[in-house]
Write an enzyme that holds these catalytic residues in place. Structure first.
Site, mmCIF file in Angstrom:
data_model
loop_
_atom_site.group_PDB
_atom_site.id
_atom_site.type_symbol
_atom_site.label_atom_id
_atom_site.label_comp_id
_atom_site.label_asym_id
_atom_site.label_seq_id
_atom_site.Cartn_x
_atom_site.Cartn_y
_atom_site.Cartn_z
ATOM 1 N N CYS A 70 48.406 46.713 68.567
ATOM 2 C CA CYS A 70 47.000 47.122 68.447
ATOM 3 C C CYS A 70 46.427 46.530 67.170
ATOM 4 O O CYS A 70 45.956 47.229 66.279
ATOM 5 C CB CYS A 70 46.853 48.633 68.481
ATOM 6 S SG CYS A 70 47.789 49.529 67.216
ATOM 7 N N PRO B 51 53.124 57.900 70.480
ATOM 8 C CA PRO B 51 53.167 59.300 70.904
ATOM 9 C C PRO B 51 53.459 59.536 72.372
ATOM 10 O O PRO B 51 53.485 60.671 72.820
ATOM 11 C CB PRO B 51 51.775 59.806 70.545
ATOM 12 C CG PRO B 51 50.906 58.617 70.702
ATOM 13 C CD PRO B 51 51.730 57.457 70.257
ATOM 14 N N GLY B 52 53.641 58.449 73.169
ATOM 15 C CA GLY B 52 54.215 58.670 74.477
ATOM 16 C C GLY B 52 53.390 58.337 75.696
ATOM 17 O O GLY B 52 53.874 58.492 76.823
#
Length: 430
Positions: free
Chosen positions: A362, A249-250
């Site tokens: 992750c 998401p940035g």
């Protein structure tokens, strides 16, 4: 005349839902989507909670997430009070999970927990649900602290990481994760109560509605778990070109742009890139954003720095997304590892000689971390590990002997912990 709140329009001959029931109905749909269909909790939320007001939507999510955190313990209680085990996909089991987690973990009065769940069950199973729930509460049933990991996960992680990791993971899932902020500029730190574990980081003491916090509207910070902020931090400051691959998401794009890089951010999902556009506008940071499949796309020229935060099983973020404990299977881990290998091979070709490549996932699975890096270095003789230093990391976190970084549950536990990650920094040496 206004319709009563929280009531669905019912088909002719049926009573509309009583207040509180729609949220529990949505919670049941969420559990079904995760446990039977293998969907991510967030992915299923829009469909399961369609038409609900924000408060009920949030309640449905909270009930389902807490049930997923405590699923093995909830099922053990249910099985202790039935003569024969209920099928895993029986609606009665789903309903009991929802009623019990409310009464035993979320503080809902017992009468309210069962009253809002019984309408979800038809016929004979309704009597069963009511009886089992009542029996357990009269017996003074409790849920263990910390929660128990699902057996397949515990066995898989124990084989790799040992006893202590399992204990740490169970303690980690019992506590809501903290809210971490990454600051755009050290000179504009917001006046918020919290602690800093690295320059440019703030871990808040209390959670609050994010848009109401000081500095949000001004773009002084963005929400980003401390572990997720480390890959971009390890690239450091620069004025050259940087590729942020799988960017949505940035948060990493914002970090690189704030550090001075000319950033190109690429992700296959246009919908997930929407948040990046919003944050770029809010923070007044600049980046070129491209929606494209990295297996088809390639840059016009190699870059000085390439960051590949690769798609993965995401088992490292189980504190925030407990659904991964139940829907991630070895087959998915293997599938993700193969995709990562393909993406790494492409990303390697886009690094200038002498440039930096950071690979991260992750994940708590070595196939998506240590084994992936070993495979890459065997196939790519032009790269070498650029060792991560302890002084680049939060105090108490140390790199592995080979210079890579493995973040596990239990690290920084006294400060609120952090997500599980694997990170390797490489230098192109050919």
């Amino acid at each position: 005349m206004n319709k009563p709140p929280n009531r669905r329009r019912a088909p002719r001959g049926q009573e509309p839902d009583a207040p509180g029931v729609p949220a529990r109905r949505a919670a049941l749909k969420l559990l079904d989507a995760v446990l039977r269909r293998g969907l991510a909790l967030e992915q299923a939320l829009d469909s399961a909670a369609q038409g609900l007001p924000p408060k009920d939507r949030g309640l449905a999510h909270a009930i389902a997430a807490e049930a997923l955190r405590r699923l093995p313990d909830l099922d053990a209680l249910i099985d202790s009070a039935t003569q024969r085990d209920l099928p895993d996909d029986a609606k009665a089991r789903f309903a009991l999970r929802i009623a019990l987690v409310q009464a035993l973990a979320l503080g809902t009065p017992g009468h309210a927990a069962i009253a809002t769940v019984l309408p979800l069950v038809d016929g004979g199973p309704r009597k069963l649900v009511h009886g089992v729930f009542g029996t357990l509460l009269r017996q003074g049933a409790t849920l263990p602290e910390p929660p128990t990991l699902p057996d397949p996960v515990a066995l898989r992680w124990h084989a790799t990481w040992g006893d202590q990791m399992i204990e740490d993971a169970e303690r980690a899932i019992a506590v809501p994760p903290p809210l971490d902020l990454t600051l755009r500029d050290l000179a504009r730190a917001p006046d918020l109560a919290g602690r800093s574990l690295l320059p440019g980081h703030l871990r808040l003491d209390e959670k609050a509605a994010i848009p109401t916090l000081e500095g949000y509207a001004e773009g002084d910070w963005w929400v980003q778990d401390l572990a997720a902020s480390l890959p971009a931090r390890l690239i450091g400051k620069g004025t050259g070109t940087a590729l942020d691959l799988c960017a949505a998401p940035g948060g990493k794009t914002l970090q690189l742009a704030a550090a001075g890089w000319q950033v190109t951010a690429v992700d296959v999902s246009e919908s997930r890139l929407a948040r990046l556009y919003e944050n770029l506008e809010r923070t007044a940071l600049g980046a070129q954003v491209i929606a494209a499949d990295l297996l088809q796309w390639q840059p016009a020229a190699p870059a000085d720095a390439v960051l590949l935060d690769a798609p993965c099983s995401a088992t490292g973020i189980f504190r925030r997304h407990p659904d991964v404990l139940h829907r991630v299977r070895p087959s998915l881990i293997a599938e993700m590892a193969e995709l990562q290998a393909r993406l790494l091979a492409r990303a390697a070709a886009w690094v200038k000689p002498g440039g930096t490549l950071v690979f991260s996932t992750c994940s708590l699975e070595p196939q998506e971390g240590e084994a992936q890096l070993e495979r890459f270095l065997t196939e790519q003789s032009g790269f070498a590990i650029d060792p991560i230093r302890a002084d680049e990391l939060p105090q108490g976190i140390v790199p592995q002997d080979d210079g890579t970084l493995r973040l596990l549950p239990g690290m920084l536990a006294e400060q609120g912990g952090l997500d599980g990650f694997f990170i390797a920094r490489l230098r192109r040496v050919d």
